[in-house]
Motif scaffolding. Structure first.
Motif, PDB file in Angstrom:
ATOM      1  N   GLN A 278     -35.157  -5.422 -73.906  1.00  0.00           N
ATOM      2  CA  GLN A 278     -35.844  -4.601 -72.891  1.00  0.00           C
ATOM      3  C   GLN A 278     -35.478  -3.125 -73.027  1.00  0.00           C
ATOM      4  O   GLN A 278     -35.760  -2.333 -72.131  1.00  0.00           O
TER       5      GLN A 278
ATOM      6  N   LYS B 287     -32.972  -5.753 -67.244  1.00  0.00           N
ATOM      7  CA  LYS B 287     -34.164  -5.533 -66.381  1.00  0.00           C
ATOM      8  C   LYS B 287     -34.454  -6.859 -65.734  1.00  0.00           C
ATOM      9  O   LYS B 287     -34.679  -7.860 -66.429  1.00  0.00           O
TER      10      LYS B 287
ATOM     11  N   ASP C  38     -41.527   1.179 -63.881  1.00  0.00           N
ATOM     12  CA  ASP C  38     -40.062   1.071 -63.922  1.00  0.00           C
ATOM     13  C   ASP C  38     -39.540   0.388 -62.668  1.00  0.00           C
ATOM     14  O   ASP C  38     -38.367   0.001 -62.598  1.00  0.00           O
TER      15      ASP C  38
ATOM     16  N   TYR D  44     -32.843  -4.331 -61.330  1.00  0.00           N
ATOM     17  CA  TYR D  44     -31.991  -4.046 -62.484  1.00  0.00           C
ATOM     18  C   TYR D  44     -30.626  -4.668 -62.188  1.00  0.00           C
ATOM     19  O   TYR D  44     -30.132  -4.553 -61.056  1.00  0.00           O
TER      20      TYR D  44
END
Ligand SMILES: *[C@@H]1O[C@H](CO)[C@@H](O)[C@H](O)[C@H]1NC(C)=O
Ligand SMILES: *[C@@H]1O[C@H](CO)[C@@H](O)[C@H](O)[C@H]1NC(C)=O
Ligand SMILES: *[C@@H]1O[C@H](CO)[C@@H](O)[C@H](O)[C@H]1NC(C)=O
Ligand SMILES: *[C@@H]1O[C@H](CO)[C@@H](O)[C@H](O)[C@H]1NC(C)=O
Length: 402
Positions: A91, A66, A113, A117
């Motif tokens: 994470q 993340k 979210d 990434y």
């Protein structure tokens, strides 16, 4: 994107100081991996797959992080497919899962979210990484227009506000087309300001709130500028013919429609209509007609008057005609009565004297004929004053008899 992809490989290249190795690493990276979001615009509470593309060869291991760096603190998990081994990182969260092809799936998306990434993949001798930005969109909530000024008047300031959430873009329209120039929009387009409204701003305004995944168009907000009254006038004939209808109309430019009041000779009337109608004008209708209009929003009133005359050429009124007719009829009737009476008197007193020598007991009709015959037979009768009269009476009588 491309630069990031190559960075890892370049570091490797620099450390070795060998052009050949460097090139080989470069070329391997050139096949470089990417990450595709499925769906392209992930929506809150749904799921997304961060699908790794461009992988050549067998994946030895891969890790997801993340954030935008390969950092142990950011690791979600590390997977070694050949060993079926998964190691969760700091994470890690249960909504995250992986596929053998290196992809990451996140289910039940929440707004937090959203973010970068990074995937790190090792295939054969080479490694590659790629960072992708995941956005989590929420559908825009209903867009509703509110106004600071419910009953705006000319030259006032009016602000329309489009209330909505999650919108990335707000567009306004007036009567279905884009806004005319000269209006002020806030930086986020949420408020539309008319610094000084005029009647030309009247119309239906809508705001359309959208983001990548949804779009909502508000119900129209109708802007109506209140003004007036202006241009008050009474229309109708100032001179009306006796017995004819009379119609006066009071009109003014006003929004909203004003209330009307009428006065006749300065006396207020019940009438609260813009029309004044009289079926048959008479001399009683001569005078001053005043119309007062009041705008309930602007609180302004206007008043105007006209003077109406009714034509003096009144025909002899119906009563006169009746009296005249009565007199004429009376005269005729009177004459007839006098004639009849005279005849009867004559018949009653004169004829019997004359007929004493003739047959008695004859009916009046016979007597009448006798007289007639006598008269015709002896026009040179003694009773001269009666001759003409008798003669005509007799004709009239016989007409009646027939
Ligand atoms: C990886 O696997 C997942 C699940 O089967 C699939 O949705 C995705 O498209 C795959 N990615 C590629 C690049 O084939
Ligand atoms: C994602 O990464 C890019 C490039 O590294 C950076 O500019 C951006 O601010 C990051 N976004 C978030 C939400 O962390
Ligand atoms: C604001 O509206 C203008 C057009 O009136 C449009 O071009 C622009 O993209 C809009 N900006 C936002 C943030 O909605
Ligand atoms: C109204 O006023 C006019 C002018 O003063 C006058 O001639 C008229 O007779 C008045 N009518 C009535 C019904 O009072």
């Amino acid at each position: 994107m491309a630069r990031e992809k190559v960075t890892g490989a370049q570091t490797l290249c620099m450390r070795r100081y060998l052009l050949t190795v460097c090139l080989s690493v470069w070329m391997d990276s050139a096949h470089g991996i990417g990450v595709q979001l499925i769906p392209q615009y992930p929506v809150v509470s749904q799921s997304v797959t961060l699908s790794v593309t461009g992988v050549t060869g067998t994946i030895r291991q891969f890790s997801w992080y993340k954030g935008s760096s390969v950092d142990a603190n950011n690791q979600i998990f590390n997977v070694i497919p050949s060993l079926n081994s998964v190691t969760n990182g700091r994470q890690y969260f249960p909504r995250a899962s992986h596929f053998p092809n290196g992809s990451l799936q996140i289910s039940g998306l929440v707004p937090t979210d959203q973010g970068n990434y990074t995937v790190f993949i090792q295939t054969g001798e080479t490694t590659a990484q790629h960072t992708v930005l995941l956005t989590v969109d929420e559908p825009v909530t209903s867009s509703v227009i509110s106004t600071n000024n419910k009953e705006p008047q000319e030259n006032e300031k009016v602000t329309l506000t489009c209330s909505t959430n999650n919108a990335e873009k707000i567009l306004w329209s007036k009567n279905g087309v884009s806004l005319p120039p000269g209006l002020i929009l806030s930086a986020d387009n949420k408020t539309l300001t008319f610094s000084s409204v005029s009647r030309s701003d009247n119309g239906q305004y809508r705001c359309e709130a959208s983001n990548t995944i949804s779009k909502i168009i508000s119900d129209p907000n109708t802007l109506t500028i209140n003004y007036g009254p202006q241009n008050l006038k009474i229309t109708g004939s100032l001179q009306v013919t006796y017995g004819n209808p009379m119609l006066l109309e009071c009109s003014a430019d006003s929004v909203p429609t004003p209330t009307y009041q009428w006065k006749f000779n300065w006396t207020l009337l019940e009438l609260q209509n813009n029309l004044w109608h009289i079926q048959q004008a008479t001399s009683k209708n001569v005078g001053y007609y005043t119309c007062t209009v009041t705008n309930s929003v602007t609180k302004l009133s206007l008043e105007t008057s006209i003077y109406v005359t009714v034509n003096n050429f009144e025909p002899l009124s119906d009563n006169y005609a009746v009296i005249l007719a009565a007199i004429v009829c009376g005269c005729i009737l009177g004459s007839v009565l006098i004639i009849c009476a005279t005849f009867l008197l004559y018949k009653r007193y004169v004829v019997p004297l004359k007929g004493q020598s003739g047959d008695r007991g004859e009916d009046p009709y016979q007597i009448y004929h006798n007289i007639s015959n006598t008269l015709v037979a002896h026009p040179e009768k003694e009773e001269t004053p009666y001759v003409g009269l008798d003669y005509s009476s007799q004709n009239m009588y016989s007409d009646l008899k027939l």
